[in-house]
Design an enzyme around this catalytic site. Structure first.
Site, mmCIF file in Angstrom:
data_model
loop_
_atom_site.group_PDB
_atom_site.id
_atom_site.type_symbol
_atom_site.label_atom_id
_atom_site.label_comp_id
_atom_site.label_asym_id
_atom_site.label_seq_id
_atom_site.Cartn_x
_atom_site.Cartn_y
_atom_site.Cartn_z
ATOM 1 N N HIS A 182 -3.470 8.958 -10.142
ATOM 2 C CA HIS A 182 -2.806 8.272 -9.026
ATOM 3 C C HIS A 182 -1.998 7.073 -9.549
ATOM 4 C CE1 HIS A 182 -2.721 6.660 -4.761
ATOM 5 N NE2 HIS A 182 -2.563 5.539 -5.435
ATOM 6 N N GLU A 183 -2.622 6.230 -10.351
ATOM 7 C CA GLU A 183 -1.927 5.032 -10.837
ATOM 8 C C GLU A 183 -0.832 5.400 -11.840
ATOM 9 O OE1 GLU A 183 -2.399 2.422 -9.180
ATOM 10 O OE2 GLU A 183 -4.263 2.998 -8.202
ATOM 11 N N HIS A 186 2.153 6.277 -9.864
ATOM 12 C CA HIS A 186 2.894 5.079 -9.434
ATOM 13 C C HIS A 186 3.771 4.593 -10.593
ATOM 14 C CE1 HIS A 186 1.300 4.415 -5.505
ATOM 15 N NE2 HIS A 186 0.103 3.971 -5.848
ATOM 16 N N HIS A 192 3.216 6.062 -2.019
ATOM 17 C CA HIS A 192 2.185 6.724 -1.210
ATOM 18 C C HIS A 192 2.804 7.728 -0.237
ATOM 19 C CE1 HIS A 192 -0.526 3.044 -1.999
ATOM 20 N NE2 HIS A 192 -0.860 4.037 -2.799
#
Ligand SMILES: [Zn+2]
Length: 305
Positions: A182-183, A186, A192
């Site tokens: 997830h990070e 980013h 999101h």
């Protein structure tokens, strides 16, 4: 089989340690002050109140876990738009990285698995930093703001991505490789999923259940500032769960509107559409040959309910 895999993992770790030992790591302070928009202030008391919640909501950054700069904050999108922010994509689809020597072996392996997964499923390549190139990702257990957080896209220079290691109370960001993915997404330029301007067709936001100060985390963007090529993705690793920033248990902040959808988001791995979105952002789908390759990989390895 396990023996072979274990030997391989240890060999990889040793190799990486050899690489790290050859480069001089910058000093990383325990307390970071990443550039963030003026109105996304960090409040230590509120962060403490949220300590029982998901580690992504704790840092008190933009939408919980994104360190933002004002220019991007104004134009944030589901994925950075290449024509507006070409400099925010990593050059040559390559991300030099360092995993902090402060992580223990288990956590190191979890982070390494996340990196290896993205390397396999997309044409983006994370490579160990050679100590020379100026832009690279420093994956580090920052103490404040603690939790799981990242800048969005390439910031330039040494760029922190924080993954808080497990404690007695919580697995924090490293219970499996999902939060690291997830990070990392980013850091590659993905926002999101629930921020899409058309999200109200798919999910209902419950403002009365959101910790008041964090209501802005559920804002969506106007169509002028948002573009995307894929369907709304309830399975996304980039979607908030039902209770993120909730005032209490049993009070969901976001629920699906589409019948048959039971779960929002997950932190296990890239969904089919996460995988395609990332490949699309980095041009991996432009060439017919690589397009076929990554469509197949995403379809077969991506999570879908
Ligand atoms: Zn996030």
């Amino acid at each position: 089989m396990c023996k072979v895999r274990c030997v391989l993992v240890i060999a990889v770790l040793l190799l990486n340690n050899v690489c790290i030992s050859r480069v001089v790591l910058p000093h990383v302070p325990d307390i970071m002050h990443p550039p963030i928009p003026e109105d996304a202030d960090i409040d230590a008391d509120l962060i403490d109140q949220l300590h029982d919640q998901d580690p992504e909501v704790r840092p008190g950054l933009f939408q919980g876990d994104m360190a933002m700069e004002n220019d991007i904050y104004k134009y944030w999108r589901i994925g950075l738009r290449k024509d507006i922010f070409p400099e925010k994509l990593w050059l040559n689809k390559t991300v030099p990285y360092v995993i902090s020597p402060l992580y223990d072996v288990t956590d190191y392996v979890t982070i390494y698995r996340a990196i290896r997964t993205i390397n396999f499923m997309t044409c983006v390549k994370f490579i160990p930093w050679n100590g020379k190139v100026s832009d690279y990702l420093l994956i580090w257990p920052i103490k404040y703001p603690a939790g799981c957080w990242s800048f969005v896209g390439r910031k330039g220079g040494s760029q922190i991505l924080s993954l808080q290691p497990p404690t007695d109370r919580s697995t924090n960001c490293l219970g499996n490789e999902g939060r690291a993915i997830h990070e990392l997404m980013h850091a590659l330029g993905i926002f999101h999923e629930h921020s899409r301007w058309d999200r109200d067709r798919y999910v209902k936001i419950h403002p009365e259940n959101i910790v008041p100060r964090y209501k802005s985390n559920f804002q969506k963007q106007s169509p002028e500032n948002t573009s995307f090529s894929f369907e709304y993705d309830f399975d996304s690793i980039m979607h908030y769960g039902k209770n993120y920033f909730s005032i209490g248990s049993g009070k969901p902040t976001i629920t699906p509107k589409v019948s048959g959808v039971k779960k929002l988001g997950q932190r296990k791995g890239m969904s089919v559409l996460d995988c395609l979105k990332l490949n699309d952002l980095y041009g991996c789908l432009d060439n017919p040959k690589t397009r076929r390759k990554y469509f197949s990989i995403c379809k077969f390895l991506g999570i879908s309910s």
